[in-house]
Motif scaffolding. Structure first.
Motif, PDB file in Angstrom:
ATOM      1  N   THR A   1      37.841  50.004  33.008  1.00  0.00           N
ATOM      2  CA  THR A   1      39.184  49.420  32.957  1.00  0.00           C
ATOM      3  C   THR A   1      39.560  48.733  34.264  1.00  0.00           C
ATOM      4  O   THR A   1      39.184  49.182  35.346  1.00  0.00           O
ATOM      5  N   ALA A   2      40.304  47.660  34.138  1.00  0.00           N
ATOM      6  CA  ALA A   2      40.830  46.959  35.313  1.00  0.00           C
ATOM      7  C   ALA A   2      42.245  47.433  35.652  1.00  0.00           C
ATOM      8  O   ALA A   2      42.827  46.980  36.637  1.00  0.00           O
ATOM      9  N   ALA A   3      42.791  48.341  34.833  1.00  0.00           N
ATOM     10  CA  ALA A   3      44.136  48.861  35.095  1.00  0.00           C
ATOM     11  C   ALA A   3      44.188  49.473  36.491  1.00  0.00           C
ATOM     12  O   ALA A   3      43.226  50.075  36.961  1.00  0.00           O
ATOM     13  N   SER A   4      45.325  49.347  37.129  1.00  0.00           N
ATOM     14  CA  SER A   4      45.506  49.954  38.449  1.00  0.00           C
ATOM     15  C   SER A   4      45.910  51.413  38.353  1.00  0.00           C
ATOM     16  O   SER A   4      45.726  52.170  39.309  1.00  0.00           O
TER      17      SER A   4
ATOM     18  N   ALA B   1      37.253  58.478  41.905  1.00  0.00           N
ATOM     19  CA  ALA B   1      36.077  57.864  42.523  1.00  0.00           C
ATOM     20  C   ALA B   1      36.113  56.343  42.411  1.00  0.00           C
ATOM     21  O   ALA B   1      35.619  55.643  43.301  1.00  0.00           O
ATOM     22  N   ARG B   2      36.701  55.843  41.323  1.00  0.00           N
ATOM     23  CA  ARG B   2      36.830  54.388  41.126  1.00  0.00           C
ATOM     24  C   ARG B   2      38.087  53.826  41.792  1.00  0.00           C
ATOM     25  O   ARG B   2      38.350  52.647  41.703  1.00  0.00           O
ATOM     26  N   ARG B   3      38.873  54.680  42.421  1.00  0.00           N
ATOM     27  CA  ARG B   3      40.128  54.299  43.069  1.00  0.00           C
ATOM     28  C   ARG B   3      41.143  53.733  42.074  1.00  0.00           C
ATOM     29  O   ARG B   3      41.863  52.776  42.347  1.00  0.00           O
ATOM     30  N   VAL B   4      41.194  54.373  40.908  1.00  0.00           N
ATOM     31  CA  VAL B   4      42.214  54.076  39.904  1.00  0.00           C
ATOM     32  C   VAL B   4      43.238  55.212  39.981  1.00  0.00           C
ATOM     33  O   VAL B   4      42.880  56.384  39.855  1.00  0.00           O
ATOM     34  N   ALA B   5      44.496  54.870  40.219  1.00  0.00           N
ATOM     35  CA  ALA B   5      45.545  55.877  40.282  1.00  0.00           C
ATOM     36  C   ALA B   5      45.740  56.481  38.884  1.00  0.00           C
ATOM     37  O   ALA B   5      45.573  55.796  37.877  1.00  0.00           O
ATOM     38  N   TRP B   6      46.084  57.754  38.830  1.00  0.00           N
ATOM     39  CA  TRP B   6      46.299  58.408  37.540  1.00  0.00           C
ATOM     40  C   TRP B   6      47.396  59.448  37.655  1.00  0.00           C
ATOM     41  O   TRP B   6      47.669  59.965  38.727  1.00  0.00           O
ATOM     42  N   VAL B   7      47.997  59.721  36.528  1.00  0.00           N
ATOM     43  CA  VAL B   7      48.978  60.786  36.403  1.00  0.00           C
ATOM     44  C   VAL B   7      48.612  61.561  35.139  1.00  0.00           C
ATOM     45  O   VAL B   7      48.267  60.974  34.113  1.00  0.00           O
ATOM     46  N   ALA B   8      48.616  62.883  35.241  1.00  0.00           N
ATOM     47  CA  ALA B   8      48.230  63.742  34.118  1.00  0.00           C
ATOM     48  C   ALA B   8      49.466  64.159  33.320  1.00  0.00           C
ATOM     49  O   ALA B   8      50.491  64.528  33.900  1.00  0.00           O
TER      50      ALA B   8
ATOM     51  N   ALA C   1      44.740  44.776  32.985  1.00  0.00           N
ATOM     52  CA  ALA C   1      44.383  43.941  34.130  1.00  0.00           C
ATOM     53  C   ALA C   1      44.884  44.640  35.392  1.00  0.00           C
ATOM     54  O   ALA C   1      45.633  45.624  35.316  1.00  0.00           O
ATOM     55  N   PRO C   2      44.493  44.151  36.563  1.00  0.00           N
ATOM     56  CA  PRO C   2      45.035  44.729  37.793  1.00  0.00           C
ATOM     57  C   PRO C   2      46.570  44.736  37.773  1.00  0.00           C
ATOM     58  O   PRO C   2      47.200  43.838  37.210  1.00  0.00           O
ATOM     59  N   HIS C   3      47.120  45.762  38.349  1.00  0.00           N
ATOM     60  CA  HIS C   3      48.575  45.968  38.457  1.00  0.00           C
ATOM     61  C   HIS C   3      49.217  46.371  37.141  1.00  0.00           C
ATOM     62  O   HIS C   3      50.442  46.325  37.022  1.00  0.00           O
ATOM     63  N   THR C   4      48.419  46.763  36.152  1.00  0.00           N
ATOM     64  CA  THR C   4      48.991  47.266  34.903  1.00  0.00           C
ATOM     65  C   THR C   4      48.773  48.767  34.789  1.00  0.00           C
ATOM     66  O   THR C   4      47.884  49.344  35.412  1.00  0.00           O
TER      67      THR C   4
END
Length: 90
Positions: free
Chosen positions: A58-61, A77-84, A39-42
């Motif tokens: 995914t709704a994950a932030s 592009a979807r504005r989902v933060a990520w870390v590799a 969900a958002p903020h997860t």
């Protein structure tokens, strides 16, 4: 916790993140969840091809992902933060 704080805490286990190109994409993270239930903020993770399709919905932030530039671009592009990370399950 802000996403940038999480990236700092993960330290050497990560190679880079969406913050490198988009420092303002810094969501609050209040929990963790399986990718299909996020969900958002997860925070969640994607590991392997089996779960890659979740990047589209995914709704994950924020996500921990493999070092895959196509996947990372899709999330950006979807504005989902990520870390590799070499081991996204950490």
């Amino acid at each position: 916790m802000k996403f940038d704080e999480l990236v700092v805490r993960l330290g050497e286990t990560v190679s880079h993140s969406s913050l490198d190109a988009q420092p303002t994409l810094n969501p609050d993270i209040t929990g963790v969840a399986a990718i299909a239930e996020a969900a958002p903020h997860t925070l969640s993770y994607i590991e392997g091809e089996k779960f890659r399709h979740h990047a589209e919905t995914t709704a994950a932030s924020a996500l921990i992902v493999p070092d895959d530039t196509d996947l990372q671009a899709q999330l950006t592009a979807r504005r989902v933060a990520w870390v590799a990370a070499s081991e996204p399950r950490l």
